[in-house]
Design an enzyme around this catalytic site. Structure first.
Site, PDB file in Angstrom:
ATOM      1  CG  ASP A 253      -4.752  17.366   2.022  1.00  0.00           C
ATOM      2  OD1 ASP A 253      -5.314  17.656   3.088  1.00  0.00           O
ATOM      3  OD2 ASP A 253      -4.752  16.219   1.542  1.00  0.00           O
ATOM      4  CE  LYS A 275      -8.974  14.070   4.205  1.00  0.00           C
ATOM      5  NZ  LYS A 275      -7.549  14.339   4.540  1.00  0.00           N
ATOM      6  CE  LYS A 308      -5.039   9.559   8.711  1.00  0.00           C
ATOM      7  NZ  LYS A 308      -5.190  10.816   7.958  1.00  0.00           N
ATOM      8  CB  SER A 361      -5.711   5.197   0.559  1.00  0.00           C
ATOM      9  OG  SER A 361      -5.244   6.455   1.018  1.00  0.00           O
ATOM     10  CD  GLN A 420      -3.525   8.313  -1.333  1.00  0.00           C
ATOM     11  OE1 GLN A 420      -3.575   7.179  -0.869  1.00  0.00           O
ATOM     12  NE2 GLN A 420      -4.179   9.318  -0.806  1.00  0.00           N
ATOM     13  N   GLY A 440      -8.965  14.740  -3.088  1.00  0.00           N
ATOM     14  CA  GLY A 440      -8.082  15.869  -2.813  1.00  0.00           C
ATOM     15  C   GLY A 440      -7.519  16.450  -4.073  1.00  0.00           C
ATOM     16  NE  ARG A 441      -2.144  14.266  -3.977  1.00  0.00           N
ATOM     17  CZ  ARG A 441      -1.156  13.402  -3.747  1.00  0.00           C
ATOM     18  NH1 ARG A 441       0.003  13.558  -4.353  1.00  0.00           N
ATOM     19  NH2 ARG A 441      -1.324  12.392  -2.925  1.00  0.00           N
TER      20      ARG A 441
END
Length: 470
Positions: A253, A275, A308, A361, A420, A440-441
């Protein structure tokens, strides 16, 4: 009170609490029926439960050497409980699904091999639920030759069970039930005739009985599950995970194309999926796509565009194939919501693989249990298109060909400022059923993204190995 008078009184009780309804109802298999039996409501009426127990106890006492009772989940569990309390016989409980934690027991309670267990059920149509319960009990060494039953729908289930060595002892048949209700003035002769005609035309054949296989995908290695996959990209992903020994998906991201390409090159050896959210790139250009595809090919990982999709089929088709991003030209996988029904999947039929979103999530999500269940049903209706399901719980244990993708994974943190929610790598794999975990992060914000990717890969893979070896 005579037995016949007891039965008549009980039949009227069922009618008065709406456990038996007359009219026009559609069955689970789409056939119209003039009678609908919803015996679950009995639990709210102690007097009716007491009457039922009094009718079942003599039948139970007539059986010899009974060691335990087991109600077919879940409607018959309270009935078995009432019988256990009345007779002092121990009760066992069969789970509909194998637990993915603790002892992972399917049969709860105290028993030993060779014990005779009487199955308790509310009604029988085909007998499939009883056969599944019997199978699971016998797998534990219990003997199951008798069933105590409230209502026989007289559609062939009793004979089907008899052929398999199971004798049913029923309180009422559907014919008896309606005769008692006619005599009590609850229904008329016309309804009795309609029911007779319905039963004559709707008999279950032996070959129609389907027994749900006892499968738990959590215990099956990826290299075996690949044989169950109907979607070609799911097959490819299973093979990648098994050969690279990684179930890590990197959520890249970032808003800069060069940073994504550099990150993909660095962590590519440790991931199975990268992703993207292609529409957050501030400097997107079509020249970005080819090098990304080359990196994915070189390091053997798949590209998932987390779009999505959630519109009418025609719009989803355009979003997938057209526009500046031309997602269909490079993404191996995409995500979609089931909100719009099958139209969204019809629009994505040219896609190579879709992950349907069943759970998220984010704290405060409006997704309900019914929505999640409907999403799983939709996924099973498109097995060639669906690679898997995005969810937070082990929802489809008996579908080893689907892949569970679980986002919200981070070491040491539980939430962020925008809702999140995070779980640890070990927890999402061992307890939540994740096949592929999305990080991700935890990687892109790390001082050393490569070392972070290695750490997550190792933790996730070790947890998967522990899971299948339990």
């Amino acid at each position: 009170m005579s037995s016949d008078a007891q039965l008549k009184q009980f039949a009227v009780q069922l009618f008065k609490i709406d456990a038996v309804k007359f009219g026009e109802f559609k069955t689970k298999i789409g056939v119209m029926t003039p009678i609908y039996c919803d015996l679950r409501v009995i639990i709210s009426y102690p007097a009716v439960m007491k009457s039922l127990t009094e009718l079942l106890v003599p039948k139970l006492k007539a059986l010899k050497h009974v060691d335990a009772l087991c109600g077919v989940p879940y409607t018959a569990v309270p009935i078995a409980t009432a019988l256990s309390l009345e007779t002092g016989l121990p009760m066992l409980m069969r789970r509909k699904e194998v637990k993915d934690y603790g002892t992972k027991k399917l049969i709860e309670g105290s028993y030993k091999c060779g014990d005779k267990c009487v199955i308790v059920e509310d009604l029988v149509t085909s007998g499939s639920s009883i056969l599944e319960t019997s199978r699971d009990l016998e797998k534990e060494g219990l003997k199951c030759a008798d069933v105590l039953l409230l209502l026989d729908r007289e559609q062939g289930g009793i004979d089907i069970l008899k052929k398999r060595g199971i004798t049913v002892h029923s309180v009422l048949t559907l014919t008896q039930l309606i005769q008692y209700l006619v005599e009590a003035g609850c229904v008329d002769e016309i309804m009795k005739d309609k029911l007779k005609e319905y039963l004559a035309q709707n008999q279950i054949r032996d070959e129609q009985v389907k027994i749900t296989p006892l499968i738990n995908r959590l215990n099956i290695p990826f290299e075996k599950r690949v044989l169950e996959a109907k979607n070609p990209i799911a097959t490819k992903l299973f093979n990648i995970m098994a050969t690279k020994q990684t179930n890590l998906c990197l959520a890249a991201d970032l808003t800069d194309c060069t940073k994504i390409l550099n990150l993909a090159e660095q962590v590519g050896p440790y991931i199975c999926v990268l992703k993207t959210h292609i529409d957050i790139l501030e400097d997107f250009h079509s020249n970005f796509i080819q090098p990304l595809k080359e990196i994915a090919e070189r390091h053997n990982f798949l590209l998932l565009e987390d779009r999505k999709f959630a519109d009418i089929g025609n719009t989803c088709q355009l979003q997938y194939n057209k526009g500046v991003f031309k997602i269909s030209s490079w993404a191996n996988l995409v995500t979609a919501h089931s909100l719009m029904g099958k139209g969204v999947l019809e629009g994505l039929k040219s896609s190579v693989g879709v992950f349907l979103v069943a759970q998220v999530s984010a704290a405060g999500s409006l997704i309900t249990d019914n929505y999640t269940s409907s999403t799983l049903e939709l996924a099973q209706a498109f097995p060639d298109l669906i690679a898997g399901v995005v969810c937070q719980d082990p929802l489809f244990l008996d579908c080893p060909g689907f892949i569970q993708l679980t986002p919200g994974v981070k070491i040491g943190e539980k939430t962020d400022s925008l809702g999140q929610q995070y779980n640890s790598p070990e927890f999402v794999v061992k307890n939540k059923g994740a096949d592929v975990a999305v990080v991700g992060r935890g990687i892109i914000e790390a001082n050393d993204p490569v070392q972070a990717a290695k750490t997550y890969r190792n933790l996730l893979w070790r947890s998967y190995i522990d899971r299948i070896n339990c």
